[in-house]
Scaffold this motif. Structure first.
Motif, PDB file in Angstrom:
ATOM      1  N   PRO A  55     -66.913 -26.089 -58.692  1.00  0.00           N
ATOM      2  CA  PRO A  55     -65.661 -26.561 -59.285  1.00  0.00           C
ATOM      3  C   PRO A  55     -64.438 -25.870 -58.692  1.00  0.00           C
ATOM      4  CG  PRO A  55     -67.297 -26.168 -61.006  1.00  0.00           C
ATOM      5  CD  PRO A  55     -67.842 -25.599 -59.728  1.00  0.00           C
ATOM      6  N   LEU A 100     -63.718 -27.508 -55.484  1.00  0.00           N
ATOM      7  CA  LEU A 100     -63.131 -28.817 -55.816  1.00  0.00           C
ATOM      8  C   LEU A 100     -61.631 -28.664 -56.055  1.00  0.00           C
ATOM      9  CD1 LEU A 100     -64.034 -31.811 -56.838  1.00  0.00           C
ATOM     10  CD2 LEU A 100     -63.809 -30.811 -59.112  1.00  0.00           C
ATOM     11  N   GLY A 101     -61.264 -27.643 -56.802  1.00  0.00           N
ATOM     12  CA  GLY A 101     -59.856 -27.418 -57.117  1.00  0.00           C
ATOM     13  C   GLY A 101     -59.043 -27.012 -55.898  1.00  0.00           C
ATOM     14  N   LEU A 154     -58.480 -30.121 -54.117  1.00  0.00           N
ATOM     15  CA  LEU A 154     -57.496 -30.921 -54.857  1.00  0.00           C
ATOM     16  C   LEU A 154     -56.081 -30.427 -54.563  1.00  0.00           C
ATOM     17  CD1 LEU A 154     -56.712 -33.037 -57.037  1.00  0.00           C
ATOM     18  CD2 LEU A 154     -57.146 -31.265 -58.766  1.00  0.00           C
ATOM     19  N   GLU A 205     -72.890 -28.515 -62.624  1.00  0.00           N
ATOM     20  CA  GLU A 205     -71.670 -28.367 -61.830  1.00  0.00           C
ATOM     21  C   GLU A 205     -71.769 -29.124 -60.510  1.00  0.00           C
ATOM     22  OE1 GLU A 205     -72.744 -26.076 -63.788  1.00  0.00           O
ATOM     23  OE2 GLU A 205     -70.926 -25.531 -64.883  1.00  0.00           O
ATOM     24  N   GLU A 249     -71.198 -32.848 -61.439  1.00  0.00           N
ATOM     25  CA  GLU A 249     -69.808 -33.051 -61.873  1.00  0.00           C
ATOM     26  C   GLU A 249     -68.864 -32.960 -60.674  1.00  0.00           C
ATOM     27  OE1 GLU A 249     -68.554 -30.514 -65.069  1.00  0.00           O
ATOM     28  OE2 GLU A 249     -70.188 -31.098 -66.393  1.00  0.00           O
ATOM     29  N   THR A 250     -69.116 -31.983 -59.825  1.00  0.00           N
ATOM     30  CA  THR A 250     -68.233 -31.774 -58.681  1.00  0.00           C
ATOM     31  C   THR A 250     -68.367 -32.891 -57.660  1.00  0.00           C
ATOM     32  OG1 THR A 250     -68.281 -29.375 -58.990  1.00  0.00           O
ATOM     33  CG2 THR A 250     -67.687 -30.169 -56.796  1.00  0.00           C
ATOM     34  N   ASN A 258     -69.247 -35.962 -58.192  1.00  0.00           N
ATOM     35  CA  ASN A 258     -68.621 -37.165 -58.739  1.00  0.00           C
ATOM     36  C   ASN A 258     -67.104 -37.107 -58.600  1.00  0.00           C
ATOM     37  OD1 ASN A 258     -68.615 -39.666 -60.311  1.00  0.00           O
ATOM     38  ND2 ASN A 258     -67.796 -38.406 -61.961  1.00  0.00           N
ATOM     39  N   LEU A 259     -66.539 -35.985 -58.988  1.00  0.00           N
ATOM     40  CA  LEU A 259     -65.082 -35.853 -58.946  1.00  0.00           C
ATOM     41  C   LEU A 259     -64.563 -35.810 -57.511  1.00  0.00           C
ATOM     42  CD1 LEU A 259     -64.122 -33.559 -61.912  1.00  0.00           C
ATOM     43  CD2 LEU A 259     -62.962 -35.629 -61.199  1.00  0.00           C
ATOM     44  N   LEU A 319     -64.656 -39.344 -56.370  1.00  0.00           N
ATOM     45  CA  LEU A 319     -63.680 -40.143 -57.117  1.00  0.00           C
ATOM     46  C   LEU A 319     -62.269 -39.903 -56.589  1.00  0.00           C
ATOM     47  CD1 LEU A 319     -63.733 -41.961 -59.734  1.00  0.00           C
ATOM     48  CD2 LEU A 319     -63.125 -39.890 -60.992  1.00  0.00           C
ATOM     49  N   TRP A 320     -61.985 -38.647 -56.310  1.00  0.00           N
ATOM     50  CA  TRP A 320     -60.627 -38.290 -55.860  1.00  0.00           C
ATOM     51  C   TRP A 320     -60.524 -38.168 -54.341  1.00  0.00           C
ATOM     52  CZ3 TRP A 320     -59.753 -33.876 -60.039  1.00  0.00           C
ATOM     53  CH2 TRP A 320     -59.567 -34.475 -61.299  1.00  0.00           C
TER      54      TRP A 320
END
Lengths: 325, 329
Positions: free
Chosen positions: A124, A127-128, A131, A155, A158-159, A161-162, A165-166
């Motif tokens: 995560p 991921l950030g 981002l 994690e 979730e990571t 997928n995100l 997605l982004w």
């Protein structure tokens, strides 16, 4: 090894880096026995090709989020060997001031965000970082190194997928060494071929022989090109093997010695040395020279760590919160 | 000074809108913060003004989006992450406790995490045992994070600016029963300090230490006590970490009697910590043993009479306050 070297010098440089990691960690094991290094120590001996082949391709301002088996990653990213060794000693001159130890190497200058001892916990965070880069218009990649064990954590899913997605510039680099500590892959994953997990998220992936540094480099180059093109994340699985136990406390009851020997026969350093031999360079001679050079660097690193200071106990509570707050 | 009527919810929204307008690094992310307008309607209208990049809906992935907040903060952004309720924050507790709270210290001071996490807390709306708990006391246990518990409109409006300026992770707990609370707020209300408790009602006879929804129950109790001739001082803690010992101890030194009101469970709760600090720092000032009124140690039930009984109430505060003044009757 099918050697597709553009030039021998590059091959020698890869060999130099792998040997540095190997010798550095062999020294760590020795220092651990001598109680200079304490706590948990996880070495990546056998897995050097992944760090060298993949992380070596990142630009200087690209970020790495790593695992607790990260000495090799840190060396490839350019953290000074002395600062790493001093960290393992727990000295103030360490790259985390002696606060983190082996599992928590950090370095702001090289954008090395740890050294994370929570399996999957770095995903995560990576991921950030990706981002933030996307939101700020920075065209650069964040690379999160995980083991295949992390792929069983929420994690990871979730990571993935995100990130998809982004459409974030994230390279998930999986060092699949077949064991989550002592649990074999067949007992941790319902499906084999862990890179296929990317399919569920529409993420491009690749799987490569992680004992072949040139193969890793080739696959990582392709993966990075793709991520840098803005199409979103990429999962690169490197099939590798750790020759030593999980940590220094591992009786290795969970795997047969013969299996270890089979993988040792595919030692990434020996393979590359042989490859260089095949194009007319004296692999073994090179190896010996590079080992000597590595030992000099490591000797200096040990001296640096030995000469380091213990952080005064009065500073214990520094940096719990920022000093400006 | 001109004042206007606003709700706690609107005050929170104003603070976020101001932050997003004023700093391009600030963005809001969480479950249903965008199209839905926020589970508690705090961010309603913000998607329209700021767009989906900066008012960013996330899937049900608490660990990943809280962790992404950490990473984005490290990457130079100033994220506000909304977690619907503190109960759900447990799905991200690893990221909060093992990463956000540790990173600065563990990295030898290299990586601070300027992240703000907002979440609803507390019971009183019959939402039962997975939407009603008060976990702010747990988080206040953890070094490395700052825990804010705005109870007033001024704090709902003013704490966000300070939280975003703070270089370290800040958790903001918004009591669910406060969102609709309406009151007067100065036209020019702005940033307030994110440290220190505040005496909301001065008094001579007894100190009541409270926070969040407990503040309003304590103030109501103080009014009732006044009618009985008991002059209670009420302290709004405002911040659970770091605790403002000085304000509490100074008050106790004047009133010599103290009651702590805390909706969290009694065992190992923040009330226990406050009580112990009073023992350490003001023991000889006490005329009576330190008293506390906490949530009953049960998962908060749905049925209204049971939920009511599980949470600190005005009657309970009155009963203990009278006992502190008059002794057992």
């Amino acid at each position: 090894m099918k050697l597709e070297l553009q030039n021998a010098d590059h091959g020698i440089d890869l060999l130099r880096q792998m040997i540095l990691i190997r010798r550095f960690e062999e020294k760590c094991v020795e220092l651990y026995a001598g109680q200079k290094i304490r706590g948990f120590l996880h070495v990546c001996i056998g897995e050097e090709a992944v760090a060298v082949g993949a992380l070596g391709l990142l630009a200087a301002d690209e970020a790495v989020v790593s695992t607790y088996r990260e000495h090799g990653h840190a060396l490839v990213r350019g953290i000074a060997p002395g600062a790493i060794m001093a960290e393992l000693y727990g000295k103030r001159e360490g790259c985390a001031g002696g606060r983190g130890g082996s599992m928590h190497l950090f370095d702001a200058a090289t954008r090395f965000y740890g050294g994370n001892a929570i399996v999957g916990g770095g995903l995560p965070l990576a991921l950030g970082l990706a981002l933030a880069d996307k939101m700020r218009g920075n065209a650069r990649v964040t690379c999160c190194v995980i083991g295949e064990g992390a792929m069983a954590e929420g994690e990871f899913h979730e990571t993935m997928n995100l990130a998809a997605l982004w459409r974030l510039p994230l390279l998930v680099l999986c060092e699949n060494n077949l064991y989550a500590m002592g649990t074999a892959l067949a007992h941790e994953h319902a499906v084999d071929g862990v890179s296929r997990k990317a399919d569920a998220y529409g993420i491009a992936s690749d799987s490569v022989d992680g004992m072949d540094v040139l193969a890793v480099e080739g696959a990582a180059r392709g993966a990075l090109e793709r991520v840098r093109s803005g199409t979103g994340p990429f999962l690169l699985e490197c099939r590798t093997y750790r020759f030593r136990g999980h940590s220094m406390f591992d009786a290795e009851l969970y795997r047969p010695k013969s299996e270890v020997e089979e993988w040792k026969a595919r030692d990434p350093i020996s393979q590359l040395a042989a490859g260089l031999e095949s194009i007319g360079r004296s692999g073994e001679k090179l190896r010996a020279e590079l080992e000597l050079a590595a030992d000099e660097v490591i000797g200096a690193a040990v001296e640096f760590a030995e000469a380091g200071q213990w952080e005064p106990v009065a500073d214990l509570t520094r940096f719990v919160t920022s000093e400006t707050s | 000074m001109n004042a206007r009527k606003v709700t706690y919810r609107e005050a929170l929204r104003e603070a976020m809108v101001e932050a997003l307008r004023g700093d391009p690094r600030v963005f809001l992310m969480g479950e249903d913060v965008g199209a839905y307008g926020g589970c508690f309607a705090v961010s309603r209208g913000m998607l329209e003004e700021f767009g989906p990049e900066r008012v960013r809906d996330t899937p049900l992935s608490e660990s990943a989006f809280v962790g992404a907040g950490i990473g984005a903060a490290l990457g130079g952004m100033r994220p506000i992450v909304e977690v619907m309720t503190c109960n759900f924050s447990l799905l991200a507790a690893d990221q909060i406790v093992n990463t956000a709270a540790t990173l600065l210290h563990m990295s030898g001071g290299q990586f601070s995490v300027p992240l703000v996490i907002r979440m609803a807390t507390g019971g009183g709306k019959q939402l039962a045992a997975q939407h009603s708990h008060s976990l702010e006391g747990w988080y206040a246990h953890v070094p490395g994070i700052r825990v804010l518990v705005p109870a007033t409109l001024q704090d709902a409006r003013g704490m966000m600016a300070g939280a975003l300026e703070c270089p370290d992770p800040v958790l903001i707990f918004e009591h669910q029963t406060l969102y609709n609370r309406e009151g007067e707020l100065a036209e020019d209300a702005g940033a307030v300090a994110i440290h220190g408790a505040k005496i909301q009602r001065p008094g001579r006879d007894l100190t009541i230490v409270a926070y969040g929804a407990g503040l309003w129950k304590s103030l109501a109790a103080a009014e009732a006590l006044a009618a009985e001739g008991i002059d209670a001082e009420v302290i709004d803690l405002r911040v659970l970490r770091p605790l403002d010992d000085a304000t509490i101890v100074e008050s106790v030194a004047r009133t010599h009697r103290v009651l702590i009101v805390d909706e969290g469970w009694r065992s190992g709760g923040i009330a226990a910590e406050i009580g112990m600090r009073i023992m350490e720092q003001a023991f000889y000032q006490l005329d009576r043993p330190v008293a506390r009124l906490c949530g009953v140690e049960v998962p908060i039930p749905y049925a209204p009479q049971l939920e009511h009984a599980a949470l600190p109430q005005v009657e309970g505060i009155l009963e203990i306050a009278r006992e502190l003044i008059h002794g057992h009757e």
